[in-house]
Design a protein around this motif. Structure first.
Motif, short mmCIF file in Angstrom:
data_model
loop_
_atom_site.label_atom_id
_atom_site.label_comp_id
_atom_site.label_asym_id
_atom_site.label_seq_id
_atom_site.Cartn_x
_atom_site.Cartn_y
_atom_site.Cartn_z
N ASP A 190 -1.59 -2.99 10.12
CA ASP A 190 -0.40 -3.08 9.28
C ASP A 190 -0.52 -2.12 8.10
OD1 ASP A 190 0.87 -4.47 6.71
OD2 ASP A 190 2.01 -5.09 8.48
N ALA A 191 0.40 -1.16 7.97
CA ALA A 191 0.37 -0.16 6.91
C ALA A 191 0.50 -0.79 5.53
CB ALA A 191 1.47 0.88 7.12
N HIS A 192 1.32 -1.82 5.42
CA HIS A 192 1.51 -2.51 4.13
C HIS A 192 0.20 -3.16 3.68
CE1 HIS A 192 3.60 -4.60 0.93
NE2 HIS A 192 3.08 -5.75 1.36
N GLN A 193 -0.50 -3.81 4.62
CA GLN A 193 -1.78 -4.44 4.30
C GLN A 193 -2.82 -3.41 3.88
OE1 GLN A 193 -2.16 -7.66 3.90
NE2 GLN A 193 -4.26 -7.35 3.24
N PHE A 194 -2.82 -2.25 4.55
CA PHE A 194 -3.74 -1.18 4.18
C PHE A 194 -3.47 -0.71 2.76
CE2 PHE A 194 -4.66 3.45 3.97
CZ PHE A 194 -6.04 3.36 4.02
N LYS A 195 -2.20 -0.50 2.44
CA LYS A 195 -1.81 -0.06 1.09
C LYS A 195 -2.24 -1.09 0.05
CE LYS A 195 2.14 1.94 -1.28
NZ LYS A 195 3.55 2.32 -1.17
N ASN A 196 -2.01 -2.37 0.32
CA ASN A 196 -2.42 -3.43 -0.61
C ASN A 196 -3.94 -3.50 -0.75
OD1 ASN A 196 0.16 -4.24 -1.26
ND2 ASN A 196 0.22 -5.85 0.29
#
Length: 163
Positions: A2-8
């Motif tokens: 998940d790209a959002h989880q990576f960013k977070n």
């Protein structure tokens, strides 16, 4: 993944805030980066990552040199300005040419680098720079973590710990 989880997840990493600069035809260029690290002591080298689509990367490739302004705690507005799409990012920012590169007055540290190598990495390019000149001040450096600016605070000494 998940790209959002990576960013977070990456937002939890505290990092230095710097403005990488270059110039072409007497016009200064710069952008804010938080991907900056020392690489080697002998020779003195650093790494910095620039967006593949940035005008600054094209100028650095052309000139083979770049400056790194490690920002001081009071320079968070400059960090925000240079991270945006302002037409003239240097307007209203105190700076001077230092050895042919834009240097922001009041920075915590300044490094003048020659590009030694480029390493492609997704949507960015990692530049390996050999440090040709550098200086540091007593100004508290600016850091970025959890999408906010701050400074480093030393932990109190542990009781009985060796100093």
């Amino acid at each position: 993944m998940d790209a959002h989880q990576f960013k977070n997840s990456m937002a939890t990493v505290a990092g230095p805030v710097a403005i990488v600069t270059a110039h072409r035809d007497g016009i200064p260029h710069g952008t804010t980066v938080s991907s900056l690290a020392s690489l080697s002591m002998s020779p003195a080298m650093i790494t910095v990552a620039l967006d593949n689509g940035s005008a600054l990367l094209a100028i650095v490739r052309e000139t083979g040199t770049f400056g790194v302004n490690v920002l001081a705690a009071g320079q968070h507005e400059a960090a925000t300005r240079f991270a945006s799409r302002h037409d003239d990012r240097f307007a209203g920012v105190a700076w001077e040419f230092a050895d042919g590169l834009p240097h922001l007055t009041g920075s915590s540290a300044w490094l003048r680098c020659d590009v030694t190598a480029e390493i492609p990495g997704g949507d960015h390019t990692l530049l390996l720079g050999t440090v040709r000149d550098c200086s540091a001040t007593d100004a508290t450096p600016l850091v970025y973590s959890r999408r906010t600016f701050g400074t480093h605070a030393a932990l109190p000494a542990l009781a009985g710990a060796a100093s």
